[in-house]
Scaffold this active site. Structure first.
Site, short mmCIF file in Angstrom:
data_model
loop_
_atom_site.label_atom_id
_atom_site.label_comp_id
_atom_site.label_asym_id
_atom_site.label_seq_id
_atom_site.Cartn_x
_atom_site.Cartn_y
_atom_site.Cartn_z
N ARG A 260 21.73 0.17 31.08
CA ARG A 260 21.45 1.47 30.48
C ARG A 260 22.69 2.04 29.80
O ARG A 260 23.77 2.05 30.36
CB ARG A 260 20.97 2.47 31.54
CG ARG A 260 20.79 3.85 30.95
CD ARG A 260 19.96 4.75 31.80
NE ARG A 260 20.03 6.09 31.27
CZ ARG A 260 19.59 7.15 31.90
NH1 ARG A 260 19.03 7.02 33.09
NH2 ARG A 260 19.68 8.34 31.37
N ARG B 128 15.52 5.00 27.27
CA ARG B 128 16.35 4.29 28.24
C ARG B 128 15.63 3.07 28.79
O ARG B 128 14.41 3.09 28.96
CB ARG B 128 16.81 5.22 29.37
CG ARG B 128 15.79 5.76 30.32
CD ARG B 128 15.13 7.09 30.00
NE ARG B 128 15.83 8.15 29.33
CZ ARG B 128 16.36 9.21 29.95
NH1 ARG B 128 16.30 9.31 31.25
NH2 ARG B 128 16.92 10.15 29.26
O1 GSY Z 1 13.39 12.04 33.56
C1 GSY Z 1 13.05 10.73 33.45
C2 GSY Z 1 13.15 10.22 32.06
N1 GSY Z 1 12.12 10.82 31.18
C3 GSY Z 1 10.80 10.53 31.16
C4 GSY Z 1 9.99 9.63 31.88
O2 GSY Z 1 10.41 8.89 32.79
N2 GSY Z 1 8.65 9.63 31.54
C5 GSY Z 1 8.13 10.43 30.56
N3 GSY Z 1 6.84 10.35 30.30
N4 GSY Z 1 8.91 11.27 29.86
C6 GSY Z 1 10.22 11.32 30.16
N5 GSY Z 1 11.18 12.07 29.59
C7 GSY Z 1 12.32 11.76 30.23
S1 GSY Z 1 13.84 12.48 29.89
#
Ligand code: GSY
Length: 174
Positions: free
Chosen positions: A83, A92
């Site tokens: 990452r 990521r």
């Molecule tokens: O906070 C975790 C990273 N993240 C995500 C995720 O894991 N899933 C979705 N659907 N949206 C996200 N936005 C972030 S930042």
């Protein structure tokens, strides 16, 4: 022993493989035992929406690590899987967030538990409730099932691959 719940997400490359590798790396740590893993859900990005869809899971672990040590291990796994933190809400290969640590409220410079946004995120609550349907938010004292009912937009979360409730450690042993 302590019980913790972690949220894992990936939205670059071989998303399922990154999630599987992260779970294996967690379980290979001498002080972490992965007890349960949710099904995989494909989810629309929340926050910065101009990025690819995520695959998300939640795992339940048993650990003798204290929260800060557990956080370091999660960050190490993110690093091991390549990452690169380009910007805060960006895409990521893997993301590991500590959601809950027992029923404790942990406040430090590097860590807030319960995760401060978990109750607003269907991509966290839907997989969490699949493996722990009766959990209660340690601060709000509301069942997570009621907190999920309060989220208006749950359409962005779709079951992608079911794990049929098979405990992860059983999969590792067989
Ligand atoms: O906070 C975790 C990273 N993240 C995500 C995720 O894991 N899933 C979705 N659907 N949206 C996200 N936005 C972030 S930042």
């Amino acid at each position: 022993m302590n019980i913790a719940y972690l949220s894992l997400g990936s939205n670059i490359g071989e998303r399922e493989q990154f999630l599987n590798e992260a779970v294996l790396l967690l379980n290979s740590h001498a002080n972490i035992n992965v007890m349960q893993q949710s099904s995989l859900y494909e989810t629309d990005p929340v926050g910065f929406t101009e990025q690819g869809k995520f695959l998300n899971i939640v795992v339940k672990i048993e650990t003798s690590l204290q929260p800060e040590k557990l956080l370091n291990q999660c960050l190490q796994i993110e690093k091991d899987l390549g990452r690169v933190r380009e910007f805060k809400w960006g895409p990521r290969v893997i993301d590991l967030d500590i959601l809950l640590y027992n029923q404790e409220n942990v406040v430090s410079e590097s860590l807030l538990i319960p995760h401060p946004r978990m109750h607003e995120r269907a991509f966290v609550l839907i997989p969490l409730l699949e493996i722990a349907p009766y959990l209660v938010h340690p601060i709000k004292l509301s069942p997570f099932s009621e907190l999920l009912d309060e989220i208006p937009d749950k359409e962005g979360v779709r079951l992608w691959k079911q794990t049929n409730g098979v405990d992860v450690f059983v999969r590792f042993e067989s």
